[in-house]
Motif scaffolding. Structure first.
Motif, PDB file in Angstrom:
ATOM      1  N   GLY A  42       0.745  -1.137  -0.064  1.00  0.00           N
ATOM      2  CA  GLY A  42       0.043  -0.064   0.034  1.00  0.00           C
ATOM      3  C   GLY A  42       0.806   1.185   0.005  1.00  0.00           C
ATOM      4  O   GLY A  42       1.860   1.390  -0.173  1.00  0.00           O
ATOM      5  N   ALA A  53      -6.216   3.028   2.124  1.00  0.00           N
ATOM      6  CA  ALA A  53      -6.994   2.505   0.966  1.00  0.00           C
ATOM      7  C   ALA A  53      -6.935   3.742  -0.119  1.00  0.00           C
ATOM      8  O   ALA A  53      -6.680   3.632  -1.219  1.00  0.00           O
ATOM      9  N   ASP A  54      -7.424   5.128   0.482  1.00  0.00           N
ATOM     10  CA  ASP A  54      -7.671   6.007  -0.444  1.00  0.00           C
ATOM     11  C   ASP A  54      -6.170   6.757  -0.972  1.00  0.00           C
ATOM     12  O   ASP A  54      -6.007   6.819  -2.296  1.00  0.00           O
ATOM     13  N   THR A  56      -3.696   4.694  -1.334  1.00  0.00           N
ATOM     14  CA  THR A  56      -3.080   3.652  -2.295  1.00  0.00           C
ATOM     15  C   THR A  56      -3.841   3.705  -3.810  1.00  0.00           C
ATOM     16  O   THR A  56      -3.400   3.650  -4.568  1.00  0.00           O
ATOM     17  N   ALA A  57      -5.114   4.139  -3.408  1.00  0.00           N
ATOM     18  CA  ALA A  57      -5.934   4.089  -4.879  1.00  0.00           C
ATOM     19  C   ALA A  57      -5.500   5.265  -5.771  1.00  0.00           C
ATOM     20  O   ALA A  57      -5.138   5.058  -6.923  1.00  0.00           O
ATOM     21  N   LEU A  78      -5.110  -3.569  -1.255  1.00  0.00           N
ATOM     22  CA  LEU A  78      -6.688  -2.988  -1.380  1.00  0.00           C
ATOM     23  C   LEU A  78      -7.617  -4.231  -1.350  1.00  0.00           C
ATOM     24  O   LEU A  78      -8.638  -4.312  -0.405  1.00  0.00           O
ATOM     25  N   CYS A  81      -8.467  -5.008   2.124  1.00  0.00           N
ATOM     26  CA  CYS A  81      -9.066  -4.065   2.819  1.00  0.00           C
ATOM     27  C   CYS A  81     -10.838  -4.235   2.521  1.00  0.00           C
ATOM     28  O   CYS A  81     -11.468  -3.584   3.018  1.00  0.00           O
ATOM     29  N   ARG A  82     -11.058  -5.170   1.817  1.00  0.00           N
ATOM     30  CA  ARG A  82     -12.497  -5.396   1.147  1.00  0.00           C
ATOM     31  C   ARG A  82     -13.287  -5.769   2.564  1.00  0.00           C
ATOM     32  O   ARG A  82     -12.699  -6.904   3.221  1.00  0.00           O
ATOM     33  N   PHE A  87     -14.758  -1.183   0.834  1.00  0.00           N
ATOM     34  CA  PHE A  87     -13.714  -1.249   1.424  1.00  0.00           C
ATOM     35  C   PHE A  87     -13.264  -0.609   2.655  1.00  0.00           C
ATOM     36  O   PHE A  87     -14.004   0.696   2.801  1.00  0.00           O
ATOM     37  N   THR A 100     -14.098   3.479  -0.294  1.00  0.00           N
ATOM     38  CA  THR A 100     -14.435   2.702  -1.432  1.00  0.00           C
ATOM     39  C   THR A 100     -14.607   3.337  -2.756  1.00  0.00           C
ATOM     40  O   THR A 100     -14.251   2.822  -3.772  1.00  0.00           O
ATOM     41  N   VAL A 103     -11.206   3.687  -4.446  1.00  0.00           N
ATOM     42  CA  VAL A 103     -10.794   2.283  -4.736  1.00  0.00           C
ATOM     43  C   VAL A 103     -11.307   1.844  -6.080  1.00  0.00           C
ATOM     44  O   VAL A 103     -10.955   1.244  -6.994  1.00  0.00           O
TER      45      VAL A 103
END
Length: 306
Positions: A42, A53-54, A56-57, A78, A81-82, A87, A100, A103
């Motif tokens: 990540g 997550a954000d 990383t996205a 990610l 993280c689901r 997510f 989410t 992602v």
């Protein structure tokens, strides 16, 4: 003020960094992102911080097509993280959230048939509901399901849904209408204050553009003018953050406003020795901004420009 901004724009054109300089900055920023990828695959808000997550996205969107192994490792992070169709912020977090949306964009931007990305879109539209008060639904999106809607998660979600072809959904239209009702006096948006901030204003402009709603020309015009006013503060003011400059430059470049060069040139001055602009979020938005301006894997295609 308009005269002052014109002078800034002319000066940037004559003596500012060239397109070649911008391409060098872009290459270094992408390389810096990859170099700062965390061992878990990540990306974090800080180079030495935990992955989210954000961040990383947005980093995935920046390296997609450029560094496939880094993208694949980020995708694997990610998926940890689901949470059902949604997510969470990080693998240990049990609760789904607004993250989410980016992602879904990162996954579907690479593969429009990505199963996890398509499921995330359905969750955003069907389950990630906002409430004005208990038992009364409200337009827009919350930070976490069941809470009140806010400008920032609504704009990010509308932006991401628009870019994956769902900008005409009723919830997107209603959410952006809520955002417009929260416009600051004179134009622009913020998280919760009355004065506008570049980052939030940029998100709103980008969300309207992605959702295909140039039918609000006054919103675009006021938003663009607010961006320029807040991105180029008086000489006595503090320099804007790299995230403000990058998101503002991305928005202005996406609507083909020539004043994007002012923000891009200021962003060049904010680059760090390692080629980054701070954490993954700032660096990713900088990559997206330079990519948009240089037409090098732009987030917004020409057909989306009003």
């Amino acid at each position: 003020m308009r005269t002052l901004l014109f002078v800034f724009a002319v000066a940037a054109t004559v003596a500012g960094p060239s397109a070649a300089d911008h391409r060098t900055v872009l290459r270094r920023a992408v390389a810096a992102l990859v170099a700062n990828q965390r061992p878990d695959g990540g990306f974090g808000y800080r180079s030495d911080g935990m992955s989210f997550a954000d961040a990383t996205a947005w980093a995935m969107l920046s390296v997609a097509g450029r560094y496939p192994p880094a993208w694949a490792r980020a995708r694997a992070f990610l998926l940890r993280c689901r949470r059902g169709r949604a997510f969470s912020a990080f693998p240990g977090d049990p609760d789904p959230s607004w993250m989410t949306a980016p992602v879904a964009l990162a996954l579907l931007g690479q593969d429009p048939r990505d199963e996890a990305g398509l499921a995330a879109v359905r969750w955003l539209l069907d389950e990630d509901l906002a409430y004005a008060e208990p038992a009364r639904l409200a337009p827009g999106w919350p930070w976490t399901p069941g809470c009140a809607p806010w400008v920032e998660p609504t704009s990010i979600t509308a932006l991401c849904l628009g870019l994956v072809g769902r900008g005409r959904e009723k919830r997107v239209r209603q959410g952006l209408e809520m955002v417009r009702l929260n416009e600051a006096k004179g134009g622009g948006w913020s998280l919760y204050e009355t004065r506008p901030y570049p980052y939030h204003t940029a998100l709103v402009v980008l969300a309207h553009l992605a959702a295909g709603q140039p039918s609000e020309p006054a919103v675009f015009q006021r938003g663009r003018e607010a961006l320029v006013r807040t991105l180029v503060p008086p000489s006595s003011g503090r320099p804007r953050s790299p995230l403000d400059l990058a998101s503002g430059a991305l928005a202005l470049a996406a609507v083909r406003d020539p004043r994007a060069s002012v923000a891009l040139d200021a962003l060049v001055g904010a680059v760090r020795p390692d080629g980054s602009f701070g954490g993954a979020l700032e660096t990713a938005f900088a990559v997206l901004a330079f990519s948009q301006a240089l037409d090098d894997r732009p987030l917004f295609s020409a057909r989306r420009t009003p």
